[in-house]
Design a protein around this motif. Structure first.
Motif, short mmCIF file in Angstrom:
data_model
loop_
_atom_site.label_atom_id
_atom_site.label_comp_id
_atom_site.label_asym_id
_atom_site.label_seq_id
_atom_site.Cartn_x
_atom_site.Cartn_y
_atom_site.Cartn_z
N MET A 1 8.60 -10.68 11.62
CA MET A 1 7.25 -10.99 11.14
C MET A 1 7.17 -10.86 9.63
N ALA A 2 7.76 -9.80 9.06
CA ALA A 2 7.71 -9.60 7.61
C ALA A 2 8.43 -10.74 6.89
N SER A 3 9.55 -11.18 7.45
CA SER A 3 10.29 -12.27 6.81
C SER A 3 9.49 -13.55 6.79
N THR A 4 8.73 -13.78 7.85
CA THR A 4 7.87 -14.97 7.90
C THR A 4 6.83 -14.93 6.79
N VAL A 5 6.24 -13.76 6.57
CA VAL A 5 5.21 -13.62 5.54
C VAL A 5 5.82 -13.71 4.14
N THR A 6 6.92 -13.02 3.91
CA THR A 6 7.52 -13.00 2.57
C THR A 6 8.19 -14.31 2.21
N GLU A 7 8.41 -15.17 3.18
CA GLU A 7 8.97 -16.49 2.89
C GLU A 7 8.10 -17.24 1.88
N GLY A 8 6.79 -16.99 1.94
CA GLY A 8 5.87 -17.66 1.02
C GLY A 8 5.99 -17.20 -0.42
N LEU A 9 6.75 -16.15 -0.68
CA LEU A 9 6.90 -15.63 -2.03
C LEU A 9 7.51 -16.66 -2.98
N ARG A 10 8.39 -17.50 -2.44
CA ARG A 10 9.06 -18.48 -3.31
C ARG A 10 8.05 -19.45 -3.94
N HIS A 11 6.92 -19.65 -3.30
CA HIS A 11 5.93 -20.58 -3.82
C HIS A 11 5.06 -19.95 -4.92
N VAL A 12 5.01 -18.64 -4.99
CA VAL A 12 4.11 -17.97 -5.95
C VAL A 12 4.87 -17.11 -6.96
N ARG A 13 6.19 -17.05 -6.85
CA ARG A 13 6.97 -16.14 -7.69
C ARG A 13 6.77 -16.42 -9.17
#
Length: 417
Positions: free
Chosen positions: A1-13
């Motif tokens: 579940m955490a990996s699914t959420v943190t996947e979006g980090l690449r779009h806002v980094r």
């Protein structure tokens, strides 16, 4: 579940990195963090938080995101800066100057990494808001001012933080420091010391430097006090316990041939248990009062205690659960056991006020390879540390690690869908 959420980090980094550089270039002193607070509040509103309130505890910001039934999880970051002149040489280094609470113009720098703390929390809040289908419960995001004065957390509590907003079941926080970037440092139980500061005024009788017999010299009094205070830890605190007594300020007189009327001392103490904390505080007052009386002072010394924070206790069972989630997400090799830290943090005020567990961890902000080499070769003291004019975390992987750690910790305690 955490990996699914943190996947979006690449779009806002990249956006977060730009925000970090902006905050680093525009630091604000404790209880003056108005620009920073407005930017943080705007980001929460843009992220879809149900409720965003500014000026909680003077300049604090609180965001609430309700997402169905489940626990209330509080994520906290501080965002004040220090009166330090930056010497990092970075292109986004601070050149800000401001007037402090005593009316003095001072340089201002994010020398403790609070800008990184704030940006990581905005990133984590945004990712959790975008992925509400992955969790249930209520997310309470708290941007706390004035940590450097050890008054910010108490100020928010006294301003009705837990009456005006949902009461958390757990408080989660982190601090960047001189560890290798990309690594998480953890401990449990008392991880940071309690802190107390006291301003002391010793009263004498002034006169001409050529006639000391007609005076009562507060400078001599102060000198004896400074020396005698060092005996508290050496001779009164049990060897198995830890405490620190530091005289950081001593001020007396205006001219070499004048015996002044008074002398002022600024003393700071650190301890990990309430018993030792009380012992040291009592010993400081006893020694100062005794020296004053022995010297024939015309009146007793004055004590003004301030900047008090309890020991930061990372609740053992909750910490064990959170660190297990870190291990699963980051890999055990990126976790570092930490010794107790004599520095202090007032985040413990929040959990203590409600009687709920606090979990607190550290993460690295220095270039990994050279920092690991310094640890291996015993050159740790050469590394720039918090409150140093040379301390500024490398943007990556510090930023990504800090965001991910907050997301992982929050999802560990929020309800599962």
């Amino acid at each position: 579940m955490a990996s699914t959420v943190t996947e979006g980090l690449r779009h806002v980094r990249e956006d977060l990195a730009d925000f970090y550089r902006d905050l680093h270039s525009h630091p604000e002193l404790s209880l003056q963090e108005t620009r920073t607070a407005a930017l943080l509040a705007r980001r929460l509103r843009d992220g879809g938080f149900d409720e965003v309130v500014e000026k909680v505890g003077v300049t604090g910001v609180v965001g609430v995101l309700r997402n169905g039934d489940g626990p209330v999880v509080m994520l906290r970051a501080d965002f004040d800066a220090l009166p330090v002149e930056e010497k990092t040489g970075l292109p986004y280094a601070s050149t800000v100057r401001a007037v402090d609470g005593d009316g003095h113009e001072v340089p201002v720098m994010h020398a403790c990494g609070h800008d990184m703390h704030a940006v990581c929390l905005t990133g984590a809040a945004a990712l959790l808001a975008r992925c509400r289908e992955q969790w249930s419960g209520t997310l309470l995001v708290v941007f706390q001012p004035a940590e450097e004065l050890a008054v910010g957390a108490r100020g928010m509590v006294d301003d009705g933080l837990f009456e005006r907003f949902p009461k958390p079941d757990i408080v989660l926080g982190q601090h960047v420091g001189p560890l290798p970037a990309g690594f998480i440092g953890h401990g449990n139980g008392p991880v940071m010391a309690a802190a107390d500061s006291v301003n002391i005024t010793l009263h004498g009788r002034g006169g001409h430097g050529s006639r000391p017999e007609a005076s009562i010299d507060p400078v001599l009094m102060a000198a004896n006090v400074v020396t005698r205070l060092q005996g508290i830890v050496a001779r009164e605190v049990p060897p198995a316990e830890t405490a620190v007594v530091t005289v950081g300020r001593l001020k007396a007189g205006t001219k070499e041939n004048i015996i002044p009327e008074s002398a002022e001392l600024g003393v700071n103490i650190r301890a990990f248990t309430p018993a030792v904390r009380d012992l040291v505080r009592s010993a400081v007052e006893r020694i100062v009062t005794g020296e004053s009386r022995t010297s024939g002072a015309p009146k007793p010394p004055d004590f003004t205690w301030f900047a008090s924070a309890p020991a930061l206790v990372s609740e053992p069972e909750a910490t064990k659960t959170t660190v297990a989630a870190f291990s699963e997400h980051f890999g055990a090799r990126r976790l570092l056991p930490m010794p107790q830290v004599n520095a202090s943090e007032d985040v413990g005020v929040f959990g203590e006020a409600l009687g709920v567990p606090t979990v607190f961890w550290f993460w690295g902000g220095l270039e990994a390879e050279s920092t690991i080499a310094a640890f291996t070769e015993g050159r740790v003291d050469e590394l720039p540390s918090n409150h140093s004019a040379a301390f500024a975390p490398v943007v990556e992987p510090t930023l990504s690690t800090g965001v991910e750690a907050l997301v992982v910790a929050a999802l560990t305690w929020l309800g599962k869908v």
